[in-house]
Design an enzyme around this catalytic site. Sequence first.
Site, PDB file in Angstrom:
ATOM      1  CB  ALA A  85      40.513 -24.851   7.873  1.00  0.00           C
ATOM      2  N   GLY A 126      44.371 -18.868   2.202  1.00  0.00           N
ATOM      3  CA  GLY A 126      43.151 -19.456   1.644  1.00  0.00           C
ATOM      4  C   GLY A 126      42.724 -20.719   2.382  1.00  0.00           C
ATOM      5  CB  CYS A 127      44.587 -23.732   3.405  1.00  0.00           C
ATOM      6  SG  CYS A 127      45.056 -24.273   1.748  1.00  0.00           S
ATOM      7  CB  THR A 128      43.916 -20.103   7.410  1.00  0.00           C
ATOM      8  OG1 THR A 128      45.227 -20.680   7.493  1.00  0.00           O
ATOM      9  CG2 THR A 128      43.460 -19.686   8.799  1.00  0.00           C
ATOM     10  CE  LYS A 172      53.581 -24.922   2.469  1.00  0.00           C
ATOM     11  NZ  LYS A 172      54.647 -24.206   1.789  1.00  0.00           N
TER      12      LYS A 172
END
Length: 155
Positions: free
Chosen positions: A51, A46-48, A41
């Site tokens: 990325a 975590g995804c930030t 998401k």
Amino acid sequence: MNTLTPGAKAPQFTLKDQHGNSVSLADSLKQGPVLVYFYPKASTPGCTVQACGLRDSKAALDSHNVTVLGISPDPVAKLAKFAEKQALNFTLLSDEDHSVADDFGVWGTKQFMGKTYDGIHRLSFLINTDGTIAHVFDKFKTKDHHEVVLAKIAD
């Protein structure tokens, strides 16, 4: 969940990017190897972190002609906001019906804080220019993902 393994042919796909343009794996492979990374998401912690690690490693990835394609079930508009807010310098793709995630074997049952649900498992695939999977990254921390990828590419 039947995750693809090294040596398997990567499923061909075309998805909309954060700008609403169609991006295909086949076209991306014409430029060199492709790192397809699946994340649950956009704009979550975590995804930030994951990325931003790839963003900051763009020069090193470019030196190996590796194109990065990040795939999540987020809609295009959410990807656009995520990419802009984090100044991401690679392509994010929207897989809202999770059909590409299904094809790669990364969509399945997950558990978080006692709840069970279906979602994307955080996995990445390095795909050779001939369309075969060179490596599957399944053991990493989000903050180290880019380092694990770069170590494998430099092998």
